[in-house]
Design a protein around this motif. Structure first.
Motif, PDB file in Angstrom:
ATOM      1  N   SER A  44      26.295 117.133  62.267  1.00 55.61           N
ATOM      2  CA  SER A  44      27.508 116.458  62.740  1.00 55.61           C
ATOM      3  C   SER A  44      28.773 117.109  62.239  1.00 55.61           C
ATOM      4  N   VAL A  45      28.622 118.254  61.583  1.00 52.31           N
ATOM      5  CA  VAL A  45      29.779 118.842  60.909  1.00 52.31           C
ATOM      6  C   VAL A  45      30.887 119.174  61.913  1.00 52.31           C
ATOM      7  N   ARG A  46      30.487 119.681  63.099  1.00 56.35           N
ATOM      8  CA  ARG A  46      31.469 119.961  64.145  1.00 56.35           C
ATOM      9  C   ARG A  46      30.996 119.351  65.467  1.00 56.35           C
ATOM     10  N   GLN A  47      31.977 119.063  66.336  1.00 55.33           N
ATOM     11  CA  GLN A  47      31.693 118.445  67.628  1.00 55.33           C
ATOM     12  C   GLN A  47      30.691 119.273  68.448  1.00 55.33           C
ATOM     13  N   THR A  85      39.047 115.483  53.578  1.00 62.86           N
ATOM     14  CA  THR A  85      39.464 114.608  54.690  1.00 62.86           C
ATOM     15  C   THR A  85      38.927 115.043  56.054  1.00 62.86           C
ATOM     16  N   TYR A  86      38.494 116.302  56.194  1.00 61.28           N
ATOM     17  CA  TYR A  86      37.979 116.780  57.488  1.00 61.28           C
ATOM     18  C   TYR A  86      36.475 116.533  57.630  1.00 61.28           C
ATOM     19  N   CYS A  87      35.806 116.088  56.562  1.00 61.20           N
ATOM     20  CA  CYS A  87      34.346 116.262  56.493  1.00 61.20           C
ATOM     21  C   CYS A  87      33.558 114.952  56.675  1.00 61.20           C
ATOM     22  N   ILE A  88      32.554 114.999  57.498  1.00 59.97           N
ATOM     23  CA  ILE A  88      31.742 113.823  57.816  1.00 59.97           C
ATOM     24  C   ILE A  88      30.571 113.651  56.836  1.00 59.97           C
ATOM     25  N   VAL A 135      31.246 129.882  47.193  1.00 59.85           N
ATOM     26  CA  VAL A 135      32.240 128.885  46.746  1.00 59.85           C
ATOM     27  C   VAL A 135      33.314 128.731  47.825  1.00 59.85           C
ATOM     28  N   PRO A 136      33.118 127.804  48.770  1.00 61.56           N
ATOM     29  CA  PRO A 136      34.071 127.665  49.870  1.00 61.56           C
ATOM     30  C   PRO A 136      35.476 127.292  49.389  1.00 61.56           C
ATOM     31  N   VAL A 137      36.486 127.982  49.943  1.00 55.30           N
ATOM     32  CA  VAL A 137      37.874 127.661  49.593  1.00 55.30           C
ATOM     33  C   VAL A 137      38.515 126.801  50.683  1.00 55.30           C
ATOM     34  N   GLN A 138      38.156 127.023  51.934  1.00 53.99           N
ATOM     35  CA  GLN A 138      38.625 126.313  53.141  1.00 53.99           C
ATOM     36  C   GLN A 138      40.014 126.734  53.591  1.00 53.99           C
ATOM     37  N   SER A 139      40.976 126.867  52.669  1.00 59.04           N
ATOM     38  CA  SER A 139      42.321 127.334  53.015  1.00 59.04           C
ATOM     39  C   SER A 139      42.959 127.840  51.734  1.00 59.04           C
ATOM     40  N   SER A 188      32.586 132.803  50.831  1.00 55.34           N
ATOM     41  CA  SER A 188      33.431 131.622  50.987  1.00 55.34           C
ATOM     42  C   SER A 188      33.326 131.045  52.397  1.00 55.34           C
ATOM     43  N   ASP A 189      33.923 129.870  52.566  1.00 54.40           N
ATOM     44  CA  ASP A 189      34.079 129.261  53.891  1.00 54.40           C
ATOM     45  C   ASP A 189      35.568 129.014  54.127  1.00 54.40           C
ATOM     46  N   PHE A 190      35.994 129.136  55.379  1.00 54.21           N
ATOM     47  CA  PHE A 190      37.374 128.803  55.756  1.00 54.21           C
ATOM     48  C   PHE A 190      37.357 127.897  56.982  1.00 54.21           C
ATOM     49  N   ILE A 191      38.310 126.973  57.018  1.00 52.56           N
ATOM     50  CA  ILE A 191      38.576 126.226  58.251  1.00 52.56           C
ATOM     51  C   ILE A 191      39.944 126.672  58.729  1.00 52.56           C
ATOM     52  N   VAL A 192      40.043 127.132  59.983  1.00 48.35           N
ATOM     53  CA  VAL A 192      41.364 127.487  60.527  1.00 48.35           C
ATOM     54  C   VAL A 192      41.787 126.397  61.499  1.00 48.35           C
ATOM     55  N   ILE A 230      33.656 131.278  58.889  1.00 50.65           N
ATOM     56  CA  ILE A 230      34.971 130.817  59.347  1.00 50.65           C
ATOM     57  C   ILE A 230      34.786 129.858  60.516  1.00 50.65           C
ATOM     58  N   PHE A 231      35.430 128.691  60.427  1.00 51.09           N
ATOM     59  CA  PHE A 231      35.249 127.651  61.441  1.00 51.09           C
ATOM     60  C   PHE A 231      36.599 127.187  61.963  1.00 51.09           C
ATOM     61  N   LYS A 232      36.619 126.841  63.260  1.00 48.39           N
ATOM     62  CA  LYS A 232      37.806 126.185  63.821  1.00 48.39           C
ATOM     63  C   LYS A 232      37.711 124.703  63.480  1.00 48.39           C
ATOM     64  N   TYR A 233      38.823 124.107  63.085  1.00 45.29           N
ATOM     65  CA  TYR A 233      38.800 122.689  62.731  1.00 45.29           C
ATOM     66  C   TYR A 233      38.333 121.851  63.925  1.00 45.29           C
ATOM     67  N   SER A 234      37.398 120.961  63.648  1.00 43.63           N
ATOM     68  CA  SER A 234      36.872 120.059  64.672  1.00 43.63           C
ATOM     69  C   SER A 234      37.059 118.630  64.150  1.00 43.63           C
ATOM     70  N   PRO A 235      37.952 117.855  64.779  1.00 47.06           N
ATOM     71  CA  PRO A 235      38.211 116.504  64.252  1.00 47.06           C
ATOM     72  C   PRO A 235      36.961 115.639  64.319  1.00 47.06           C
ATOM     73  N   ARG A 236      36.673 114.919  63.254  1.00 49.92           N
ATOM     74  CA  ARG A 236      35.483 114.086  63.181  1.00 49.92           C
ATOM     75  C   ARG A 236      35.865 112.614  63.055  1.00 49.92           C
ATOM     76  N   PRO A 237      35.678 111.837  64.111  1.00 54.76           N
ATOM     77  CA  PRO A 237      35.946 110.402  63.992  1.00 54.76           C
ATOM     78  C   PRO A 237      35.176 109.832  62.797  1.00 54.76           C
TER      79      PRO A 237
HETATM   80  N1  5AD Z   1      35.637 121.210  61.267  1.00 54.97           N
HETATM   81  C1  5AD Z   1      35.371 122.524  61.065  1.00 54.97           C
HETATM   82  N2  5AD Z   1      34.639 122.970  60.024  1.00 54.97           N
HETATM   83  C2  5AD Z   1      34.173 122.068  59.150  1.00 54.97           C
HETATM   84  N3  5AD Z   1      33.441 122.214  58.042  1.00 54.97           N
HETATM   85  C3  5AD Z   1      33.208 120.990  57.513  1.00 54.97           C
HETATM   86  N4  5AD Z   1      33.790 120.038  58.282  1.00 54.97           N
HETATM   87  C4  5AD Z   1      34.407 120.692  59.297  1.00 54.97           C
HETATM   88  C5  5AD Z   1      35.180 120.264  60.406  1.00 54.97           C
HETATM   89  N5  5AD Z   1      35.459 118.975  60.615  1.00 54.97           N
HETATM   90  C6  5AD Z   1      33.026 123.524  57.508  1.00 54.97           C
HETATM   91  C7  5AD Z   1      33.509 123.755  56.072  1.00 54.97           C
HETATM   92  C8  5AD Z   1      32.236 123.628  55.280  1.00 54.97           C
HETATM   93  C9  5AD Z   1      31.210 124.138  56.270  1.00 54.97           C
HETATM   94  C10 5AD Z   1      29.809 123.740  55.979  1.00 54.97           C
HETATM   95  O1  5AD Z   1      31.618 123.586  57.494  1.00 54.97           O
HETATM   96  O2  5AD Z   1      34.025 125.055  55.989  1.00 54.97           O
HETATM   97  O3  5AD Z   1      32.276 124.394  54.079  1.00 54.97           O
END
Ligand code: 5AD
Ligand code: SF4
Length: 472
Positions: free
Chosen positions: A36-39, A160-163, A262-266, A302-306, A333-340
């Motif tokens: 469920s991490v991304r849509q 706050t972005y994470c389910i 070690v994910p930094v995210q931003s 690392s991990d990043f959310i853009v 690297i992931f695009k932000y996906s809003p999670r209700p």
């Molecule tokens: N949108 C995009 N990426 C996300 N991640 C977690 N939640 C979201 C989201 N809502 C990414 C983070 C995390 C990885 C497992 O998934 O980068 O480290």
């Protein structure tokens, strides 16, 4: 985590007499283990369920189940969107699957097994998310000599972005002796590498009840001397919990691999604050510096959310600058996906347009790819220790009579490809690296004589004390 859950579910069903099929159409029970991490991951499951509708209509006796994070998140919505589903089972209830299959067959009615919502009392919620770690079945793993071992479940960080904190429940660590016993059992079955798993693996803590509190560093020391185990890795780390005792353990325990995810995210402080990551970019840089100072030769990824809410070009540039300077082995690297259901979705508008997210994703990936290439090229000319996982993708297409292309990983998690006999799978060998791409090292396996010479060499460091003689 999902790979491990699937292994355990399949293992438990095999003990009930089930077998895995190659074709979905042949199966009596069809399970989707979901993310469920991304849509996008959820969309794929709903379309796969849609494609199954006709099959289920023609074979109503077949049992269709949705397991894992999406089951916990969407609950009854799954039965509304896909009424042909028989079982909805959350991550914390997987142990009940055999009983749920029986109930579907007995009653002909859909069965739901879910953990409590996190708004309920902590203790009750914890109990409803039971760690699911039944007996292991080596035949269910991609290979016998590597295995995941769960050490903690759930997460209490609430980025706050994470389910994840909602669908995998409160953070709970397993008893160190239970983990040690599982590692011993895996070793007895021929496992050489264990990968300790947790959403925030380095937050592991277990109160022994006698005043002692075991941390990840203590657990690593506890399992280190398990006979047969050559390598111990652990994922994924939370930057704030990367304490010195842990880095000392990675430095001092030769079986613990010098690889840290070690994910930094931003790398923009305003964004990190909105994400509620509990650290600044400055703290993260200092932590990276500490890792490299204390653990020479460590590889870090690392991990990043853009495109998180409010990310401007200037904030994105800060992440790009970190990738240029940090020397990450690789980044996801992931695009932000809003999670209700998350705070981010509730508090902030998803205000970065999709095209901008896409461009930033591509740009960051291009920078990281350049940096990964530099990291890999550094190893050309070096001799590295590789645990062979089996034939590479190319190797699978080759005839198995002569040498084929094999793949494996170094202690620093670098992927290495080279020619050798398929029988070498599971062996630890030395490889001379000759070429590099951004993702792979290419080399030649060192022959028996050369390995013998290497045993005497002064360069034999703590990290390479167990070298298996390759059977060429
Ligand atoms: N949108 C995009 N990426 C996300 N991640 C977690 N939640 C979201 C989201 N809502 C990414 C983070 C995390 C990885 C497992 O998934 O980068 O480290
Ligand atoms: Fe999600 Fe943050 Fe927990 Fe990682 S630490 S699982 S990103 S809430």
């Amino acid at each position: 985590m999902n790979v491990l859950d699937s292994e355990l579910v399949v293992g438990s069903l095999r003990r009930q007499g089930y077998e895995l099929t190659h074709e979905v159409a042949d199966a009596d029970v069809i399970f989707f283990n979901t993310c469920s991490v991304r849509q996008h991951a959820e969309d794929k499951i709903y379309s796969a369920l849609g494609r199954l509708r006709g099959h289920k209509k023609r074979h109503p006796e077949k049992v269709v189940g949705v397991l894992g994070c999406m089951a916990q998140k969407d609950q009854g919505l799954i039965l509304k969107r896909a009424p042909h589903v028989d079982i909805v089972c959350g991550t914390g209830q997987l142990a009940r699957l055999p009983e749920l299959i029986g109930a579907v067959r007995d009653t002909g009615k859909p069965q739901t097994a879910l953990s409590l919502d996190r708004t309920e009392g902590r203790h009750e919620v914890e109990r409803s998310f039971e760690s699911y770690d039944p007996l292991r079945d080596p035949s269910m793993r991609p290979n016998r000599f590597q295995a995941y071992v769960r050490i903690n479940i759930g997460c209490d960080k609430f980025c706050t972005y994470c389910i994840v904190p909602s669908v995998r429940g409160p953070e709970q660590s397993r008893h160190p002796e239970v983990i040690a016993a599982e590692v011993r059992q895996l070793a007895a079955e021929g496992c050489k590498e264990v990968i300790l798993l947790g959403q925030t693996v380095n937050s592991y803590k277990y109160d022994m009840g006698d005043g002692r509190r075991m941390r990840l560093s203590d657990l690593l020391a506890r399992i280190h001397d398990t006979a047969g185990i050559e390598r111990i890795k652990f994922v994924t780390n939370f930057p704030k919990d990367m304490t010195d005792d842990l880095l000392e353990a990675v430095r001092d325990l030769p079986k613990v691999c010098r690889y840290l995810h070690v994910p930094v995210q931003s790398a923009c402080d305003e964004i990190l604050k909105r994400m509620k990551r509990q650290y600044t970019a400055g703290f993260y840089r200092e932590m990276l510096h500490r890792c490299r100072e204390m653990v020479p030769g460590v590889a870090i990824s690392s991990d990043f959310i853009v495109g998180f809410c409010g990310e401007t070009e200037a904030s994105f540039e800060k992440s790009a600058a970190l990738v240029r300077e940090a020397g990450f082995k690789n980044s996801f690297i992931f695009k932000y996906s809003p999670r209700p259901g998350t705070k981010g979705h509730e508090l902030y508008a998803d205000d970065v347009p999709e095209e901008v997210k896409k461009r930033r994703n591509n740009d960051l990936l291009a920078i990281q790819t350049k940096m990964s290439l530099a990291d890999h090229i550094r190893l050309v000319g070096e001799r590295v220790e590789v645990l062979i996982e089996g034939p590479s993708k190319n190797g699978l297409k080759q005839s198995a009579t002569g040498p084929i292309q094999l793949t494996g990983r170094t202690r620093t998690d670098h992927i290495v490809v080279f020619d050798g006999n398929e029988r070498l799978a599971g062996q630890t060998v030395m490889v001379d690296v000759q070429e590099a791409s951004a993702f792979t090292l290419y080399g030649n396996i060192v022959t028996g004589d050369q390995v013998g010479a290497l045993f005497c060499g002064p360069e034999l460091s703590a990290g390479s004390q167990r070298i298996g003689l390759p059977l060429l």
